[in-house]
Scaffold this motif. Sequence first.
Motif, PDB file in Angstrom:
ATOM      1  N   THR A  33      27.921   5.197  35.462  1.00  0.00           N
ATOM      2  CA  THR A  33      28.940   6.207  35.763  1.00  0.00           C
ATOM      3  C   THR A  33      30.156   5.563  36.426  1.00  0.00           C
ATOM      4  O   THR A  33      31.298   5.804  36.032  1.00  0.00           O
ATOM      5  N   ARG A  37      32.508   3.626  34.191  1.00  0.00           N
ATOM      6  CA  ARG A  37      33.369   4.397  33.279  1.00  0.00           C
ATOM      7  C   ARG A  37      34.342   5.328  34.002  1.00  0.00           C
ATOM      8  O   ARG A  37      35.044   6.104  33.363  1.00  0.00           O
ATOM      9  N   GLY A  77      37.515   6.809  35.443  1.00  0.00           N
ATOM     10  CA  GLY A  77      38.908   6.604  35.071  1.00  0.00           C
ATOM     11  C   GLY A  77      39.091   6.330  33.599  1.00  0.00           C
ATOM     12  O   GLY A  77      40.208   6.415  33.085  1.00  0.00           O
ATOM     13  N   LYS A  78      38.000   6.017  32.912  1.00  0.00           N
ATOM     14  CA  LYS A  78      38.056   5.766  31.466  1.00  0.00           C
ATOM     15  C   LYS A  78      37.676   7.053  30.715  1.00  0.00           C
ATOM     16  O   LYS A  78      38.506   7.660  30.062  1.00  0.00           O
ATOM     17  N   ILE A  79      36.398   7.455  30.849  1.00  0.00           N
ATOM     18  CA  ILE A  79      35.966   8.702  30.188  1.00  0.00           C
ATOM     19  C   ILE A  79      35.417   9.707  31.197  1.00  0.00           C
ATOM     20  O   ILE A  79      35.288  10.881  30.884  1.00  0.00           O
ATOM     21  N   SER A  81      35.627  11.443  35.250  1.00  0.00           N
ATOM     22  CA  SER A  81      36.506  11.656  36.393  1.00  0.00           C
ATOM     23  C   SER A  81      35.678  11.631  37.673  1.00  0.00           C
ATOM     24  O   SER A  81      34.450  11.693  37.636  1.00  0.00           O
ATOM     25  N   THR A 129      29.414  -0.523  26.339  1.00  0.00           N
ATOM     26  CA  THR A 129      30.516   0.101  25.598  1.00  0.00           C
ATOM     27  C   THR A 129      31.164   1.170  26.470  1.00  0.00           C
ATOM     28  O   THR A 129      30.528   2.175  26.803  1.00  0.00           O
ATOM     29  N   LEU A 130      32.421   0.955  26.843  1.00  0.00           N
ATOM     30  CA  LEU A 130      33.095   1.862  27.778  1.00  0.00           C
ATOM     31  C   LEU A 130      33.275   3.275  27.221  1.00  0.00           C
ATOM     32  O   LEU A 130      33.273   4.233  27.961  1.00  0.00           O
ATOM     33  N   ARG A 131      33.459   3.402  25.916  1.00  0.00           N
ATOM     34  CA  ARG A 131      33.668   4.738  25.331  1.00  0.00           C
ATOM     35  C   ARG A 131      32.354   5.486  25.100  1.00  0.00           C
ATOM     36  O   ARG A 131      32.370   6.635  24.666  1.00  0.00           O
ATOM     37  N   ASN A 134      29.385   7.734  26.016  1.00  0.00           N
ATOM     38  CA  ASN A 134      29.113   8.784  27.000  1.00  0.00           C
ATOM     39  C   ASN A 134      27.656   8.681  27.436  1.00  0.00           C
ATOM     40  O   ASN A 134      26.760   9.193  26.762  1.00  0.00           O
ATOM     41  N   GLU A 161      29.745   8.643  21.357  1.00  0.00           N
ATOM     42  CA  GLU A 161      31.013   8.027  21.790  1.00  0.00           C
ATOM     43  C   GLU A 161      32.102   9.070  21.998  1.00  0.00           C
ATOM     44  O   GLU A 161      32.172  10.065  21.269  1.00  0.00           O
TER      45      GLU A 161
END
Length: 216
Positions: free
Chosen positions: A8, A11, A13-15, A17, A185-187, A189, A214
């Motif tokens: 969590t 990621r 700031g990427k996917i 909040s 993989t940052l994208r 979920n 993703e």
Amino acid sequence: MGQKVNPTGFRLGKIFSWKSRWFAKPEQYSDKVLEDHKLRKYFNKKLESAGLVQVDIERYISKMRIVLQVSRPGVVIGKGGSNLEDIKKEVERLLNISKDKKDQVKVDLKVEEVKNPDLSARLVAERIVTQLIGRYPHRRAVLQALDKVMAAGAKGIKIQLSGRVGGAEIGRSEKYFKGSVPTQTLRANIDYFEVPAKTRSGYVGIKVWIYKGEIV
């Protein structure tokens, strides 16, 4: 040694909040963080039976907005909203908000239903904790969780048990997979949660990763 990072936090700031969204002056910052901690601790205890998944806290100049994501919203709201009013009063007490204060802060509570509880890493982990404390076979509990999550539409799931698994004399780790969990993989979920289970033999740490697909 493998270098692990919280999925969590990795990621943010990427996917994903932040779960607390507000700004404070340096001299007030520590007080606000402590308030958030007290609120989360209260909600975790109070709404355990409601299937609490996440608490989002937003602060404005004269308003605080708290969003409760639960699997059973009826338990939180109560008959005619009575439970919700009691929770609101307790939140105001924890924040030391009185009606006489000139700097009155309005508390706005919002309850959101989690449509598919089987895709929540927190609820899956807490279910396994309950089963282990009730002396349910750990392998069967984990395999049932894997099947339920995949049947709910997940792309993959990973569960790790660490400690005195199955009442063993020496602590060990066991990992169970189904599908794919691309942690780097940052994208991707990935819902993640970790919690300890205090069994009769000793502590067993439980970690759950659920890959939902993703985010483009």
